[in-house]
Write a protein that holds these residues in place. Structure first.
Motif, PDB file in Angstrom:
ATOM      1  N   GLY A  64     -43.658 -61.728 -81.351  1.00 42.33           N
ATOM      2  CA  GLY A  64     -43.973 -60.493 -80.646  1.00 42.33           C
ATOM      3  C   GLY A  64     -43.559 -59.289 -81.461  1.00 42.33           C
ATOM      4  O   GLY A  64     -42.532 -59.306 -82.135  1.00 42.33           O
ATOM      5  N   LEU A  65     -44.372 -58.253 -81.400  1.00 45.74           N
ATOM      6  CA  LEU A  65     -44.071 -57.000 -82.086  1.00 45.74           C
ATOM      7  C   LEU A  65     -44.091 -55.882 -81.055  1.00 45.74           C
ATOM      8  O   LEU A  65     -45.069 -55.719 -80.323  1.00 45.74           O
ATOM      9  CB  LEU A  65     -45.081 -56.719 -83.194  1.00 45.74           C
ATOM     10  CG  LEU A  65     -45.107 -57.738 -84.329  1.00 45.74           C
ATOM     11  CD1 LEU A  65     -46.295 -57.502 -85.246  1.00 45.74           C
ATOM     12  CD2 LEU A  65     -43.811 -57.689 -85.113  1.00 45.74           C
ATOM     13  N   GLU A  66     -43.015 -55.132 -81.024  1.00 42.81           N
ATOM     14  CA  GLU A  66     -42.900 -54.028 -80.075  1.00 42.81           C
ATOM     15  C   GLU A  66     -43.790 -52.874 -80.515  1.00 42.81           C
ATOM     16  O   GLU A  66     -43.696 -52.401 -81.645  1.00 42.81           O
ATOM     17  CB  GLU A  66     -41.439 -53.577 -80.010  1.00 42.81           C
ATOM     18  CG  GLU A  66     -41.167 -52.563 -78.946  1.00 42.81           C
ATOM     19  CD  GLU A  66     -39.691 -52.206 -78.911  1.00 42.81           C
ATOM     20  OE1 GLU A  66     -39.341 -51.171 -79.527  1.00 42.81           O
ATOM     21  OE2 GLU A  66     -38.916 -52.958 -78.297  1.00 42.81           O
ATOM     22  N   LEU A  67     -44.669 -52.435 -79.606  1.00 41.05           N
ATOM     23  CA  LEU A  67     -45.525 -51.292 -79.884  1.00 41.05           C
ATOM     24  C   LEU A  67     -44.840 -49.991 -79.481  1.00 41.05           C
ATOM     25  O   LEU A  67     -44.957 -48.972 -80.155  1.00 41.05           O
ATOM     26  CB  LEU A  67     -46.849 -51.418 -79.141  1.00 41.05           C
ATOM     27  CG  LEU A  67     -47.668 -52.669 -79.485  1.00 41.05           C
ATOM     28  CD1 LEU A  67     -48.909 -52.732 -78.620  1.00 41.05           C
ATOM     29  CD2 LEU A  67     -48.038 -52.694 -80.952  1.00 41.05           C
ATOM     30  N   ASN A  68     -44.155 -50.048 -78.365  1.00 39.84           N
ATOM     31  CA  ASN A  68     -43.337 -48.937 -77.879  1.00 39.84           C
ATOM     32  C   ASN A  68     -42.315 -49.533 -76.915  1.00 39.84           C
ATOM     33  O   ASN A  68     -42.248 -50.750 -76.767  1.00 39.84           O
ATOM     34  CB  ASN A  68     -44.187 -47.830 -77.224  1.00 39.84           C
ATOM     35  CG  ASN A  68     -45.040 -48.349 -76.091  1.00 39.84           C
ATOM     36  OD1 ASN A  68     -44.573 -49.061 -75.204  1.00 39.84           O
ATOM     37  ND2 ASN A  68     -46.330 -48.003 -76.113  1.00 39.84           N
ATOM     38  N   LYS A  69     -41.523 -48.720 -76.244  1.00 34.36           N
ATOM     39  CA  LYS A  69     -40.448 -49.247 -75.393  1.00 34.36           C
ATOM     40  C   LYS A  69     -40.959 -50.071 -74.217  1.00 34.36           C
ATOM     41  O   LYS A  69     -40.221 -50.874 -73.658  1.00 34.36           O
ATOM     42  CB  LYS A  69     -39.566 -48.113 -74.892  1.00 34.36           C
ATOM     43  CG  LYS A  69     -38.747 -47.495 -75.985  1.00 34.36           C
ATOM     44  CD  LYS A  69     -37.789 -46.471 -75.463  1.00 34.36           C
ATOM     45  CE  LYS A  69     -36.989 -45.906 -76.629  1.00 34.36           C
ATOM     46  NZ  LYS A  69     -35.862 -45.124 -76.202  1.00 34.36           N
ATOM     47  N   LYS A  70     -42.229 -49.905 -73.856  1.00 34.72           N
ATOM     48  CA  LYS A  70     -42.769 -50.599 -72.691  1.00 34.72           C
ATOM     49  C   LYS A  70     -43.815 -51.658 -73.040  1.00 34.72           C
ATOM     50  O   LYS A  70     -44.308 -52.340 -72.160  1.00 34.72           O
ATOM     51  CB  LYS A  70     -43.398 -49.593 -71.724  1.00 34.72           C
ATOM     52  CG  LYS A  70     -42.410 -48.633 -71.132  1.00 34.72           C
ATOM     53  CD  LYS A  70     -43.096 -47.689 -70.167  1.00 34.72           C
ATOM     54  CE  LYS A  70     -42.104 -46.705 -69.579  1.00 34.72           C
ATOM     55  NZ  LYS A  70     -42.760 -45.794 -68.638  1.00 34.72           N
ATOM     56  N   SER A  71     -44.151 -51.782 -74.303  1.00 34.65           N
ATOM     57  CA  SER A  71     -45.267 -52.654 -74.666  1.00 34.65           C
ATOM     58  C   SER A  71     -44.956 -53.480 -75.907  1.00 34.65           C
ATOM     59  O   SER A  71     -44.407 -52.971 -76.883  1.00 34.65           O
ATOM     60  CB  SER A  71     -46.508 -51.790 -74.899  1.00 34.65           C
ATOM     61  OG  SER A  71     -47.608 -52.588 -75.196  1.00 34.65           O
ATOM     62  N   ARG A  72     -45.347 -54.728 -75.846  1.00 37.60           N
ATOM     63  CA  ARG A  72     -45.163 -55.659 -76.961  1.00 37.60           C
ATOM     64  C   ARG A  72     -46.440 -56.484 -77.089  1.00 37.60           C
ATOM     65  O   ARG A  72     -47.006 -56.926 -76.111  1.00 37.60           O
ATOM     66  CB  ARG A  72     -43.957 -56.560 -76.676  1.00 37.60           C
ATOM     67  CG  ARG A  72     -43.595 -57.494 -77.816  1.00 37.60           C
ATOM     68  CD  ARG A  72     -42.345 -58.307 -77.491  1.00 37.60           C
ATOM     69  NE  ARG A  72     -41.155 -57.493 -77.477  1.00 37.60           N
ATOM     70  CZ  ARG A  72     -40.387 -57.236 -78.546  1.00 37.60           C
ATOM     71  NH1 ARG A  72     -40.708 -57.745 -79.708  1.00 37.60           N
ATOM     72  NH2 ARG A  72     -39.316 -56.487 -78.445  1.00 37.60           N
ATOM     73  N   VAL A  73     -46.897 -56.710 -78.304  1.00 39.16           N
ATOM     74  CA  VAL A  73     -48.054 -57.556 -78.550  1.00 39.16           C
ATOM     75  C   VAL A  73     -47.554 -58.880 -79.129  1.00 39.16           C
ATOM     76  O   VAL A  73     -46.628 -58.897 -79.947  1.00 39.16           O
ATOM     77  CB  VAL A  73     -49.075 -56.868 -79.489  1.00 39.16           C
ATOM     78  CG1 VAL A  73     -48.498 -56.617 -80.858  1.00 39.16           C
ATOM     79  CG2 VAL A  73     -50.349 -57.673 -79.594  1.00 39.16           C
ATOM     80  N   TYR A  74     -48.162 -59.983 -78.675  1.00 41.36           N
ATOM     81  CA  TYR A  74     -47.750 -61.316 -79.115  1.00 41.36           C
ATOM     82  C   TYR A  74     -48.900 -62.033 -79.817  1.00 41.36           C
ATOM     83  O   TYR A  74     -50.071 -61.788 -79.520  1.00 41.36           O
ATOM     84  CB  TYR A  74     -47.339 -62.179 -77.915  1.00 41.36           C
ATOM     85  CG  TYR A  74     -46.030 -61.767 -77.298  1.00 41.36           C
ATOM     86  CD1 TYR A  74     -44.827 -62.256 -77.788  1.00 41.36           C
ATOM     87  CD2 TYR A  74     -46.002 -60.897 -76.205  1.00 41.36           C
ATOM     88  CE1 TYR A  74     -43.616 -61.882 -77.218  1.00 41.36           C
ATOM     89  CE2 TYR A  74     -44.794 -60.525 -75.630  1.00 41.36           C
ATOM     90  CZ  TYR A  74     -43.610 -61.023 -76.143  1.00 41.36           C
ATOM     91  OH  TYR A  74     -42.424 -60.652 -75.587  1.00 41.36           O
ATOM     92  N   TYR A  75     -48.544 -62.925 -80.711  1.00 43.19           N
ATOM     93  CA  TYR A  75     -49.497 -63.891 -81.241  1.00 43.19           C
ATOM     94  C   TYR A  75     -48.740 -65.190 -81.475  1.00 43.19           C
ATOM     95  O   TYR A  75     -47.517 -65.227 -81.484  1.00 43.19           O
ATOM     96  CB  TYR A  75     -50.208 -63.377 -82.501  1.00 43.19           C
ATOM     97  CG  TYR A  75     -49.331 -63.170 -83.709  1.00 43.19           C
ATOM     98  CD1 TYR A  75     -49.187 -64.166 -84.669  1.00 43.19           C
ATOM     99  CD2 TYR A  75     -48.656 -61.963 -83.902  1.00 43.19           C
ATOM    100  CE1 TYR A  75     -48.385 -63.967 -85.776  1.00 43.19           C
ATOM    101  CE2 TYR A  75     -47.859 -61.764 -85.022  1.00 43.19           C
ATOM    102  CZ  TYR A  75     -47.731 -62.760 -85.944  1.00 43.19           C
ATOM    103  OH  TYR A  75     -46.935 -62.563 -87.044  1.00 43.19           O
ATOM    104  N   ARG A  76     -49.472 -66.254 -81.627  1.00 38.01           N
ATOM    105  CA  ARG A  76     -48.875 -67.573 -81.855  1.00 38.01           C
ATOM    106  C   ARG A  76     -49.261 -68.029 -83.264  1.00 38.01           C
ATOM    107  O   ARG A  76     -50.403 -67.842 -83.682  1.00 38.01           O
ATOM    108  CB  ARG A  76     -49.352 -68.568 -80.806  1.00 38.01           C
ATOM    109  CG  ARG A  76     -48.928 -68.160 -79.400  1.00 38.01           C
ATOM    110  CD  ARG A  76     -49.384 -69.149 -78.337  1.00 38.01           C
ATOM    111  NE  ARG A  76     -49.101 -68.633 -77.014  1.00 38.01           N
ATOM    112  CZ  ARG A  76     -47.918 -68.662 -76.409  1.00 38.01           C
ATOM    113  NH1 ARG A  76     -46.886 -69.212 -77.032  1.00 38.01           N
ATOM    114  NH2 ARG A  76     -47.753 -68.176 -75.200  1.00 38.01           N
TER     115      ARG A  76
END
Length: 119
Positions: A64-76
């Protein structure tokens, strides 16, 4: 049943000059993934699973990579090896639609099983 209508999956396969070279590559990838949160403070690595099928061995992660304090994008992402052959599998969820780590591990296990047919 869990798989959404829209998703991204990619598999890359490589053949190394020797089993040792392939093993060294897999170990280097595993070390880089383990160090990822230390090198990038917005990164989070979780849901690590070992993959074993026949003579194939590997590891699968959710990153997971944090986009901002409220959002994170994940990949496997996973990497598996059989002899001198290596496969890397990446699954990119589509929005909120994702698969479980168990289903991803099954997908990667199938990729590992297909390595035997490269010869």
């Amino acid at each position: 049943r869990e798989l959404p209508e829209a998703f991204g999956v990619a598999e890359t396969v490589g053949r190394f000059g020797s089993e040792d070279a392939a093993q060294d590559f897999v170990e280097a990838v595993e070390k880089r993934i383990a160090k990822c949160p230390d090198r990038n403070l917005s990164a989070k690595v979780d849901q690590k699973d070992s993959i074993e099928s026949g003579g194939s061995r590997g590891t699968a992660w959710r990153v997971g990579l944090e986009l901002n304090k409220k959002s994170r994008v994940y990949y496997r992402m996973a990497i598996v090896r059989l002899g001198s052959d290596v496969a890397q599998v990446t699954f990119t969820p589509s929005g909120k639609y994702d698969i479980s780590q168990k289903v991803f591990a099954q997908l990667v296990t199938r990729a590992a099983q297909r390595l035997v047919y490269l010869n």
